[in-house]
Motif scaffolding. Structure first.
Motif, PDB file in Angstrom:
ATOM      1  N   GLU A 126       0.924  -1.219  -0.222  1.00 45.86           N
ATOM      2  CA  GLU A 126       0.062  -0.084   0.058  1.00 45.86           C
ATOM      3  C   GLU A 126       0.875   1.295   0.075  1.00 45.86           C
ATOM      4  OE1 GLU A 126      -1.985  -3.317   2.096  1.00 45.86           O
ATOM      5  OE2 GLU A 126      -0.233  -2.421   2.435  1.00 45.86           O
ATOM      6  N   ARG A 127       1.753   1.362   0.847  1.00 51.38           N
ATOM      7  CA  ARG A 127       2.797   2.395   0.863  1.00 51.38           C
ATOM      8  C   ARG A 127       3.394   2.441  -0.493  1.00 51.38           C
ATOM      9  NH1 ARG A 127       4.300   6.577   3.704  1.00 51.38           N
ATOM     10  NH2 ARG A 127       3.066   5.913   5.359  1.00 51.38           N
ATOM     11  N   ALA A 128       3.944   1.479  -0.862  1.00 54.69           N
ATOM     12  CA  ALA A 128       4.712   1.657  -1.941  1.00 54.69           C
ATOM     13  C   ALA A 128       4.088   2.210  -3.251  1.00 54.69           C
ATOM     14  CB  ALA A 128       5.507   0.177  -2.430  1.00 54.69           C
ATOM     15  N   ILE A 129       2.937   1.702  -3.487  1.00 53.03           N
ATOM     16  CA  ILE A 129       1.786   2.214  -4.369  1.00 53.03           C
ATOM     17  C   ILE A 129       1.602   3.792  -4.158  1.00 53.03           C
ATOM     18  CG2 ILE A 129      -0.339   2.231  -5.245  1.00 53.03           C
ATOM     19  CD1 ILE A 129      -0.449  -0.884  -4.937  1.00 53.03           C
ATOM     20  N   TYR A 130       1.160   4.091  -3.067  1.00 52.71           N
ATOM     21  CA  TYR A 130       1.470   5.556  -2.636  1.00 52.71           C
ATOM     22  C   TYR A 130       2.423   6.291  -3.199  1.00 52.71           C
ATOM     23  CZ  TYR A 130       1.121   9.768  -0.096  1.00 52.71           C
ATOM     24  OH  TYR A 130       1.289  11.018   0.449  1.00 52.71           O
ATOM     25  N   GLU A 131       3.622   5.775  -2.637  1.00 46.17           N
ATOM     26  CA  GLU A 131       4.689   6.606  -2.913  1.00 46.17           C
ATOM     27  C   GLU A 131       5.253   6.652  -4.450  1.00 46.17           C
ATOM     28  OE1 GLU A 131       7.766   4.812  -0.637  1.00 46.17           O
ATOM     29  OE2 GLU A 131       7.328   5.666   1.071  1.00 46.17           O
ATOM     30  N   TYR A 132       4.693   5.474  -5.152  1.00 45.47           N
ATOM     31  CA  TYR A 132       5.008   5.539  -6.724  1.00 45.47           C
ATOM     32  C   TYR A 132       4.197   6.539  -7.400  1.00 45.47           C
ATOM     33  CZ  TYR A 132       4.135   4.406 -11.482  1.00 45.47           C
ATOM     34  OH  TYR A 132       4.063   4.661 -12.866  1.00 45.47           O
ATOM     35  N   PHE A 133       2.923   6.859  -7.024  1.00 47.07           N
ATOM     36  CA  PHE A 133       1.972   7.697  -7.669  1.00 47.07           C
ATOM     37  C   PHE A 133       2.328   9.228  -7.002  1.00 47.07           C
ATOM     38  CE2 PHE A 133      -0.653   4.213  -8.832  1.00 47.07           C
ATOM     39  CZ  PHE A 133      -0.888   4.085 -10.064  1.00 47.07           C
ATOM     40  N   SER A 134       2.837   9.227  -5.896  1.00 45.84           N
ATOM     41  CA  SER A 134       3.171  10.775  -5.315  1.00 45.84           C
ATOM     42  C   SER A 134       4.416  10.987  -6.170  1.00 45.84           C
ATOM     43  CB  SER A 134       3.485  10.315  -4.105  1.00 45.84           C
ATOM     44  OG  SER A 134       2.450  10.114  -3.149  1.00 45.84           O
ATOM     45  N   SER A 135       5.181  10.014  -6.580  1.00 45.58           N
ATOM     46  CA  SER A 135       6.520  10.534  -7.497  1.00 45.58           C
ATOM     47  C   SER A 135       6.191  11.109  -8.882  1.00 45.58           C
ATOM     48  CB  SER A 135       7.302   9.432  -7.393  1.00 45.58           C
ATOM     49  OG  SER A 135       7.083   8.263  -8.250  1.00 45.58           O
ATOM     50  N   ILE A 136       5.047  10.894  -9.419  1.00 43.76           N
ATOM     51  CA  ILE A 136       4.922  11.052 -10.810  1.00 43.76           C
ATOM     52  C   ILE A 136       3.529  11.964 -11.037  1.00 43.76           C
ATOM     53  CG2 ILE A 136       5.580   8.624 -11.450  1.00 43.76           C
ATOM     54  CD1 ILE A 136       2.796   7.918 -12.108  1.00 43.76           C
ATOM     55  N   HIS A 137       3.749  12.549 -12.458  1.00 44.47           N
ATOM     56  CA  HIS A 137       2.329  13.331 -12.844  1.00 44.47           C
ATOM     57  C   HIS A 137       1.513  12.553 -13.682  1.00 44.47           C
ATOM     58  CE1 HIS A 137       4.162  17.003 -10.908  1.00 44.47           C
ATOM     59  NE2 HIS A 137       5.277  16.644 -11.306  1.00 44.47           N
ATOM     60  N   TYR A 138       0.365  12.739 -13.309  1.00 43.58           N
ATOM     61  CA  TYR A 138      -0.808  12.030 -14.237  1.00 43.58           C
ATOM     62  C   TYR A 138      -1.894  12.579 -14.315  1.00 43.58           C
ATOM     63  CZ  TYR A 138      -2.308  10.486  -9.701  1.00 43.58           C
ATOM     64  OH  TYR A 138      -2.683  10.171  -8.316  1.00 43.58           O
ATOM     65  N   SER A 139      -2.535  12.472 -15.317  1.00 40.25           N
ATOM     66  CA  SER A 139      -3.834  13.225 -15.682  1.00 40.25           C
ATOM     67  C   SER A 139      -5.340  12.595 -15.526  1.00 40.25           C
ATOM     68  CB  SER A 139      -3.985  13.943 -17.088  1.00 40.25           C
ATOM     69  OG  SER A 139      -3.739  12.694 -18.098  1.00 40.25           O
ATOM     70  N   PHE A 140      -4.960  11.092 -15.136  1.00 38.92           N
ATOM     71  CA  PHE A 140      -6.164  10.017 -14.996  1.00 38.92           C
ATOM     72  C   PHE A 140      -6.603  10.247 -13.598  1.00 38.92           C
ATOM     73  CE2 PHE A 140      -2.314   7.608 -15.203  1.00 38.92           C
ATOM     74  CZ  PHE A 140      -2.329   7.230 -13.710  1.00 38.92           C
ATOM     75  N   GLN A 141      -7.848   9.771 -13.262  1.00 36.38           N
ATOM     76  CA  GLN A 141      -8.580   9.844 -11.934  1.00 36.38           C
ATOM     77  C   GLN A 141      -7.933   8.385 -11.480  1.00 36.38           C
ATOM     78  OE1 GLN A 141     -12.753  10.088 -11.853  1.00 36.38           O
ATOM     79  NE2 GLN A 141     -12.860   9.563  -9.658  1.00 36.38           N
ATOM     80  N   LEU A 142      -7.130   8.488 -10.493  1.00 37.78           N
ATOM     81  CA  LEU A 142      -6.827   7.162  -9.868  1.00 37.78           C
ATOM     82  C   LEU A 142      -7.851   7.000  -8.908  1.00 37.78           C
ATOM     83  CD1 LEU A 142      -4.734   4.983  -9.372  1.00 37.78           C
ATOM     84  CD2 LEU A 142      -3.514   6.620  -7.936  1.00 37.78           C
TER      85      LEU A 142
END
Length: 246
Positions: A126-142
């Motif tokens: 869970e934390r690994a996924i959160y940290e991954y998405f926190s590190s990138i820019h994306y325009s979709f709704q997660l």
């Protein structure tokens, strides 16, 4: 007829391509879907693996648990030949590869990531996924979803702003408890269960699965549900257009 229901491709265009592969996700995008649903596991070396089952047996030419294989070992597997000879040599993607595909397509719809932690709980995923998405820019709704309410609670603790949904077949009581606790926003119930319990929740909070039959698609569109999760996004897009009178 006004229909705002979003069409979410279940493991990509699973009905026409090998599931949870880049070719399946690309086909769904090309068909005009507004959402992609997929599943994530941890490999032995804690890499994000996109696959539905806990084992590689059903969808590839390999055997064994995802958690017992390294990314390099998983990349040697053929994820297409069981579907048809046409897709022989298709590889199992990582989460990063799927996200790269969405970004390449300028995808702005829903990306529904299911944490497959209900049978094997991968510590720290869970934390690994959160940290991954926190590190990138994306325009979709997660949107995060899971059959495992504990995973959603962990994610909610890490990121209270995360949009989460509880998937269930019959565990409606637990799902409503999570909703009251503000851990989740929406419900992803089995369409068969939902049709037996039509007053379970307002349509705007429902994205049922697995909506493959034409009559089930019509049922969801007529009720203007938030979304449907389907193996046949192309067929659903066409039917919705017909019902809208387009």
């Amino acid at each position: 007829m006004e229909i705002d229901t979003k069409i979410i491709a279940h493991r990509g265009s699973r009905g026409t391509r090998p599931e949870n592969t880049l070719v399946s996700f690309q086909a769904a995008i090309d068909d005009g879907c507004e959402g992609i649903e997929t599943d994530v596991h941890f490999s032995k070396d804690q890499q994000f693996i996109i696959m539905h089952d806990e084992t590689v047996d059903r969808t590839t030419n390999g055997t064994g648990l995802v958690k017992d294989k390294t990314l390099a070992e998983i990349k040697q597997l053929d994820a297409g030949y069981r579907f048809s000879e046409e897709f022989k040599g298709t590889r199992v993607p990582t989460l990063q590869e799927v996200v790269a595909l969405l970004l390449k397509n300028n995808f702005t719809g829903i990306f529904n990531l299911e944490l497959k932690t209900n049978k094997i709980h991968y510590p720290g995923i869970e934390r690994a996924i959160y940290e991954y998405f926190s590190s990138i820019h994306y325009s979709f709704q997660l949107i995060y979803s899971s059959f495992n309410g504990k995973s959603l609670e962990i994610l909610n603790h890490i990121d209270p702003k995360a949009v989460e949904a509880r998937i269930f077949t019959t565990a409606a009581k637990q799902a409503k408890t999570l909703k009251r606790s503000k851990v989740i926003e929406d419900f992803h119930p089995d369409i068969k269960w939902l049709k037996r319990h039509p007053f379970f929740a307002p349509a705007r909070h429902l994205r049922p699965w697995l909506v493959n039959a034409t009559e089930d698609m019509q049922y969801c569109f007529e009720k203007n549900m938030a979304g449907i999760i389907t193996d046949y996004p192309g067929r659903a897009v066409q039917l919705r257009a017909e019902m809208r009178g387009e």
